[in-house]
Scaffold this motif. Structure first.
Motif, PDB file in Angstrom:
ATOM      1  N   PHE A 201       0.828  -1.212   0.000  1.00  0.00           N
ATOM      2  CA  PHE A 201       0.000   0.000   0.000  1.00  0.00           C
ATOM      3  C   PHE A 201       0.857   1.255   0.000  1.00  0.00           C
ATOM      4  O   PHE A 201       0.655   2.175  -0.813  1.00  0.00           O
ATOM      5  CB  PHE A 201      -0.914  -0.001   1.229  1.00  0.00           C
ATOM      6  N   GLY A 202       1.859   1.292   0.889  1.00  0.00           N
ATOM      7  CA  GLY A 202       2.717   2.472   0.971  1.00  0.00           C
ATOM      8  C   GLY A 202       3.511   2.705  -0.293  1.00  0.00           C
ATOM      9  O   GLY A 202       3.581   3.827  -0.803  1.00  0.00           O
ATOM     10  N   GLY A 203       4.112   1.621  -0.821  1.00  0.00           N
ATOM     11  CA  GLY A 203       4.904   1.758  -2.036  1.00  0.00           C
ATOM     12  C   GLY A 203       4.071   2.166  -3.235  1.00  0.00           C
ATOM     13  O   GLY A 203       4.474   3.026  -4.029  1.00  0.00           O
ATOM     14  N   MET A 204       2.883   1.587  -3.380  1.00  0.00           N
ATOM     15  CA  MET A 204       2.032   1.884  -4.525  1.00  0.00           C
ATOM     16  C   MET A 204       1.424   3.290  -4.418  1.00  0.00           C
ATOM     17  O   MET A 204       1.360   4.025  -5.403  1.00  0.00           O
ATOM     18  CB  MET A 204       0.928   0.834  -4.641  1.00  0.00           C
ATOM     19  N   ALA A 205       0.963   3.664  -3.212  1.00  0.00           N
ATOM     20  CA  ALA A 205       0.368   4.982  -3.023  1.00  0.00           C
ATOM     21  C   ALA A 205       1.382   6.088  -3.315  1.00  0.00           C
ATOM     22  O   ALA A 205       1.072   7.081  -3.992  1.00  0.00           O
ATOM     23  CB  ALA A 205      -0.166   5.128  -1.600  1.00  0.00           C
ATOM     24  N   TYR A 206       2.608   5.906  -2.823  1.00  0.00           N
ATOM     25  CA  TYR A 206       3.659   6.899  -3.061  1.00  0.00           C
ATOM     26  C   TYR A 206       4.005   6.988  -4.546  1.00  0.00           C
ATOM     27  O   TYR A 206       4.105   8.085  -5.115  1.00  0.00           O
ATOM     28  CB  TYR A 206       4.907   6.536  -2.263  1.00  0.00           C
ATOM     29  N   THR A 207       4.185   5.836  -5.177  1.00  0.00           N
ATOM     30  CA  THR A 207       4.580   5.816  -6.590  1.00  0.00           C
ATOM     31  C   THR A 207       3.516   6.429  -7.487  1.00  0.00           C
ATOM     32  O   THR A 207       3.815   7.265  -8.349  1.00  0.00           O
ATOM     33  CB  THR A 207       4.866   4.376  -7.041  1.00  0.00           C
ATOM     34  N   ILE A 208       2.259   6.019  -7.291  1.00  0.00           N
ATOM     35  CA  ILE A 208       1.166   6.552  -8.100  1.00  0.00           C
ATOM     36  C   ILE A 208       0.964   8.035  -7.802  1.00  0.00           C
ATOM     37  O   ILE A 208       0.740   8.852  -8.710  1.00  0.00           O
ATOM     38  CB  ILE A 208      -0.145   5.787  -7.844  1.00  0.00           C
ATOM     39  N   GLY A 209       1.073   8.405  -6.532  1.00  0.00           N
ATOM     40  CA  GLY A 209       0.894   9.805  -6.149  1.00  0.00           C
ATOM     41  C   GLY A 209       1.937  10.719  -6.759  1.00  0.00           C
ATOM     42  O   GLY A 209       1.640  11.854  -7.150  1.00  0.00           O
ATOM     43  N   LYS A 210       3.159  10.231  -6.880  1.00  0.00           N
ATOM     44  CA  LYS A 210       4.240  11.075  -7.398  1.00  0.00           C
ATOM     45  C   LYS A 210       4.387  10.993  -8.909  1.00  0.00           C
ATOM     46  O   LYS A 210       4.694  11.990  -9.563  1.00  0.00           O
ATOM     47  CB  LYS A 210       5.562  10.682  -6.735  1.00  0.00           C
ATOM     48  N   PHE A 211       4.130   9.809  -9.483  1.00  0.00           N
ATOM     49  CA  PHE A 211       4.419   9.623 -10.906  1.00  0.00           C
ATOM     50  C   PHE A 211       3.198   9.294 -11.755  1.00  0.00           C
ATOM     51  O   PHE A 211       3.310   9.187 -12.968  1.00  0.00           O
ATOM     52  CB  PHE A 211       5.474   8.524 -11.086  1.00  0.00           C
ATOM     53  N   GLY A 212       2.049   9.106 -11.131  1.00  0.00           N
ATOM     54  CA  GLY A 212       0.830   8.870 -11.902  1.00  0.00           C
ATOM     55  C   GLY A 212       0.600   7.412 -12.256  1.00  0.00           C
ATOM     56  O   GLY A 212       1.404   6.524 -11.947  1.00  0.00           O
ATOM     57  N   LEU A 213      -0.530   7.150 -12.907  1.00  0.00           N
ATOM     58  CA  LEU A 213      -0.937   5.790 -13.250  1.00  0.00           C
ATOM     59  C   LEU A 213      -0.017   5.121 -14.276  1.00  0.00           C
ATOM     60  O   LEU A 213      -0.083   3.906 -14.464  1.00  0.00           O
ATOM     61  CB  LEU A 213      -2.372   5.795 -13.788  1.00  0.00           C
ATOM     62  N   GLN A 214       0.826   5.901 -14.949  1.00  0.00           N
ATOM     63  CA  GLN A 214       1.720   5.308 -15.946  1.00  0.00           C
ATOM     64  C   GLN A 214       2.703   4.319 -15.322  1.00  0.00           C
ATOM     65  O   GLN A 214       3.274   3.483 -16.009  1.00  0.00           O
ATOM     66  CB  GLN A 214       2.491   6.400 -16.676  1.00  0.00           C
ATOM     67  N   THR A 215       2.866   4.389 -13.980  1.00  0.00           N
ATOM     68  CA  THR A 215       3.780   3.457 -13.321  1.00  0.00           C
ATOM     69  C   THR A 215       3.260   2.026 -13.346  1.00  0.00           C
ATOM     70  O   THR A 215       4.024   1.088 -13.111  1.00  0.00           O
ATOM     71  CB  THR A 215       3.999   3.877 -11.851  1.00  0.00           C
ATOM     72  N   LEU A 216       1.955   1.851 -13.601  1.00  0.00           N
ATOM     73  CA  LEU A 216       1.406   0.496 -13.675  1.00  0.00           C
ATOM     74  C   LEU A 216       1.840  -0.217 -14.949  1.00  0.00           C
ATOM     75  O   LEU A 216       1.813  -1.455 -15.015  1.00  0.00           O
ATOM     76  CB  LEU A 216      -0.130   0.547 -13.613  1.00  0.00           C
TER      77      LEU A 216
END
Length: 416
Positions: A201-216
């Motif tokens: 949760f922490g890793g995904m929330a931070y990554t998506i929050g900072k870099f957007g959905l393109q990280t998926l």
């Protein structure tokens, strides 16, 4: 006692529901979805969750030393059994190293060809990795590399202790103590892994929050690459090895289909260990070969894990836009050849090996593991199944090479 109650017909539904809500993969999935939603709809709060993912990784790192030491020492000390069967042990270890190294190399090659960690020819640059790159580039020497690297020091100490333990008079008592301590450590790791949903949760929330959905996108590409590579490895590499002995890989897979389904359901190749040993003996493999190769293979012959680990390291390098030289790639393969021997099918061990490898090469930020955790659980089935097939093939190959004292009952499995 056979007691029938009026509520008995409802028990299967309750049991199924209970199994779902107590499954760690279920909660990791929920955590990933929650992290994606928080990061997308509230980026500021999502980025604040970075501390959650980092804390989980920091806790995992505490287990690196003891787990690597214990697994390597116990694995090598078990070679006392290998000496009893002489050349069989040598053949098994040689086969394990060659095939697992091929798996590592294939993982690196496929990751570089398909670049799962790249978006528009660049990485996501999740963090400034220059501090790692510059540090690694300055006056590199193997001596400095070893002296500044706690993980490699633990590995060397474990190898020396494992070899020395084989010649110790009170070897059995010492092994018993180490096995008990190992159970305690792995039990601790088991409970820490219950925090995996928080880390995801922490890793995904931070990554998506900072870099957007393109990280998926790179995560999906990594999963596709891993599953495709393992499929090709089983049918091309392992299939070719069996073909040399005129044995059909499809017939073998059909023969062990129940074990494959068991592994698929439990995400652990160890779940099928007793039944796969019985089936291999039924095929004609001698009890001594099966009893030696299968258990040893669970520590020294993890083909699926090797593919996943090598691809994950390159994936994270691409994600952070870190360039690895040819020498550094060889170093990664060399380190994984040792550290991957500690990933013996226990939940969280693969994560430990990744953390220790990244720590050893001092170039790719270890914090990237929090990002990778989001899909780690969903690739565990592929790893476990490939490991099981790899050890099955290894046992057949070693048995076939010992035709001078055994004759395999392989007629149903021969290619037409």
């Amino acid at each position: 006692m056979n007691i029938i109650t009026p509520n008995l017909p409802n028990k299967p539904k309750k049991s199924t529901f209970f199994a779902i809500v107590t499954n760690l993969t279920f909660w990791v999935l929920i955590a990933i979805i929650a992290g994606v939603l928080l990061g997308h709809f509230s980026p500021q709060n999502g980025m604040k969750m970075e501390i959650v993912g980092k804390t989980f990784v920091d806790i995992i790192k505490l287990f690196i030393g003891p787990i690597i030491f214990l697994t390597i020492v116990l694995g090598i000390s078990g070679m006392g059994n290998l000496k009893k069967v002489g050349r069989i042990g040598v053949k098994a270890l040689a086969y394990f190293e060659v095939v697992s190294t091929v798996a590592l190399a294939i993982g690196v090659a496929i990751a570089y060809i398909f670049k799962p960690g790249k978006i528009d020819k660049t990485g996501l640059a999740l963090q400034d990795a220059s501090q790692y790159t510059n540090h690694a580039a300055e006056n590199f020497s193997w001596l400095k590399f070893f002296l500044s690297n706690f993980t490699l020091q633990v590995l060397v100490a474990a190898i020396v202790c494992g070899i020395a333990l084989n010649f110790y008079q009170k070897r059995e008592q010492t092994i018993l103590v180490l096995e008990r301590f190992s159970k305690v450590v792995f039990t601790g790791l088991k409970y820490v892994m219950y925090l995996a949903p928080l880390g995801a949760f922490g890793g995904m929330a931070y990554t998506i929050g900072k870099f957007g959905l393109q990280t998926l996108i790179p995560l999906g590409k990594l999963m596709l690459c891993v599953y495709t590579t393992m499929f090709l490895f089983v049918f091309l590499i392992l299939g070719s090895i069996l073909k040399y002995y005129k044995i059909s890989i499809l017939s073998i897979l059909k023969y062990i289909k129940e074990e494959l389904l068991l592994v698929l359901g439990t995400s652990s190749s160890e779940a099928a260990l007793p039944s796969i040993m019985v089936k291999l003996e039924r095929m004609g493999c001698s009890k001594s070969v099966v009893g030696l190769v299968i258990p040893t293979g669970y520590s020294f012959n993890l083909d699926g894990t090797s593919i996943y680990l090598s691809m994950s390291v390159i994936f994270l390098a691409q994600l952070y836009d870190v360039h690895l030289s040819f020498f550094e790639i060889l170093s990664v393969i060399g380190i994984l050849m040792i550290t991957s021997k500690g990933a013996a099918g226990v939940t969280g061990s693969g994560f430990i090996v990744l953390a220790s490898t990244l720590t050893a090469i001092h170039k790719i930020p270890v914090e990237g593991l929090a990002f990778l955790l989001g899909v780690d659980k969903f690739m565990s089935e592929a790893r476990a199944i490939t490991n099981l097939i790899g050890n099955t093939v290894a046992t057949i190959v070693i048995s076939k090479s010992e035709r001078d004292f055994m004759e395999l009952n392989l007629e149903p499995f021969l290619e037409e």
